[in-house]
Design an enzyme around this catalytic site. Sequence first.
Site, PDB file in Angstrom:
ATOM      1  N   GLU A 294       0.809  -1.213   0.000  1.00 12.11           N
ATOM      2  CA  GLU A 294       0.000   0.000   0.000  1.00 12.11           C
ATOM      3  C   GLU A 294       0.845   1.266   0.000  1.00 12.11           C
ATOM      4  O   GLU A 294       0.489   2.260  -0.650  1.00 12.11           O
ATOM      5  CB  GLU A 294      -0.952  -0.005   1.197  1.00 12.11           C
ATOM      6  CG  GLU A 294      -2.109  -0.984   1.072  1.00 12.11           C
ATOM      7  CD  GLU A 294      -1.725  -2.428   1.290  1.00 12.11           C
ATOM      8  OE1 GLU A 294      -2.471  -3.323   0.841  1.00 12.11           O
ATOM      9  OE2 GLU A 294      -0.657  -2.670   1.901  1.00 12.11           O
TER      10      GLU A 294
ATOM     11  N   HIS B 183     -11.031  -5.950   8.076  1.00  9.30           N
ATOM     12  CA  HIS B 183     -11.712  -5.692   6.807  1.00  9.30           C
ATOM     13  C   HIS B 183     -12.982  -4.872   7.014  1.00  9.30           C
ATOM     14  O   HIS B 183     -13.867  -4.884   6.150  1.00  9.30           O
ATOM     15  CB  HIS B 183     -12.098  -7.005   6.115  1.00  9.30           C
ATOM     16  CG  HIS B 183     -10.933  -7.864   5.752  1.00  9.30           C
ATOM     17  ND1 HIS B 183     -10.296  -8.673   6.667  1.00  9.30           N
ATOM     18  CD2 HIS B 183     -10.271  -8.039   4.578  1.00  9.30           C
ATOM     19  CE1 HIS B 183      -9.311  -9.322   6.070  1.00  9.30           C
ATOM     20  NE2 HIS B 183      -9.265  -8.945   4.802  1.00  9.30           N
TER      21      HIS B 183
END
Length: 337
Positions: free
Chosen positions: A60, A129
Site C-alpha cells: 500500500e 476488513h
Amino acid sequence: MATMNMIEAINSAMDVALSADPNVTVLGEDIGFFGGVFRATAGLQKKHGKTRVFDTPINECGIIGVAVGMAAYGLRPIPEIQFADYIYPGLDQLVSEAARLRYRSAGEFPMPITVRTPFGGGIFGGQTHSQSPEAMFTHICGIKTVIPSNPYDAKGLLLAAIADNDPVVFFEPKRIYNGPFDGHYDRPVSPWSKFAQSEVPEGHYTVPLGKAAVVREGSDLTILTYGTMVHVALATVEEKGVDAEVVDLRTLLPLDIETIEASVKKTGRCMVLHEATRTSGFGAELAALVQERCFYHLEAPVERCTGFDTPYPHSLEWAYFPGPFRIGTAIDKVMKS
C-alpha cells in the site's frame, strides 16, 4: 440512463474517465485481470489496456507512493486500496507527500490523486476488513474526504474527484455495494431504499464536492449522516413516524456547513449518526460545529449515535452497527429533551 448498483456506478465512472482522458490510470492489488475483490474494476483492463489499468504488488505504501509520482508527472492516477483497513502503511505518503506537495511547490505540482477504498462493515470481515477511519483523513489539511450513499452520487462524485487537482480519499461503503437494504440483517431488501439502487446516466456528469443533499425533508429534528447510515436513518424515521430531516453529507471535507446550519436552525434539534467509533469520530466535529453556529436555535443538546469504542467484532458486527433500535432511542432522547 441505466439502473445500477454502487459497484456498477463506480465502474462506469472509471470507464468514462479512462475513455475521456489518456492521463487517467487505475492501479491496485488484483484490479486488472481479476477486476478487483469487489469487481469494481471488472472489464477495465481488457477495454483500456494493461498500461492504463494495472496490478500492483501487495504494497500500500508503494501504491500510493507511485501514484504521487504519477500525479507530479502529470497523470491522474486512481489507486485502489483493497480495504480501508490496509491504508495505514500508505498513510505517510498521503500525509507527508500527497497532501502537501502542491503547497510546498507553490502550485507547480498539483496532486490529482483519487484513492478509492471500501470501508465499513457488513460482510463479516472482522477487525481487519471492516474499519471506518474517515475521521482521520478529515484532520489532514490538503486531502478531501468523500463518502457516497447511492449509485448516482457515487459516479458523479468519483468523476468530480478524478477531475480535482487535490488528493481525494474516496470511501466506498461496502455494505451497500450491491443493492438496497433496510438496516436489518434478516431483511436485505425493502421498497423504501430507492437510494441504494438508482437510475444513473451512462455518460459523463459530476456531483460537486463539498455539497450535501437533503434526502428527506422534515421539521422535527435534523439527522446528519453519510454512507450506509443514510439508509438506516431513513428506515428508522419511517418506522418511527418522526418528521425528521435527513442530510446526506456526501463530502466530509470540504463540509457543506451552510446546508447543515440551515437545516438545524429550521428543526431546532440535531442528531449525528455514523458507523465509526464514537470517541474522536467525525460526529464530534459535527456536534461542535452545530453548537457553535446554531446554539440559540437548539431546543435540545446535540445527540450522537455511533459505533462502540471497541475493537470491531466479527460475530457481533450487527450489534455493533447503529440500527433502528439504537437510532430510535437516540431520536426519542432528542425529542423529549
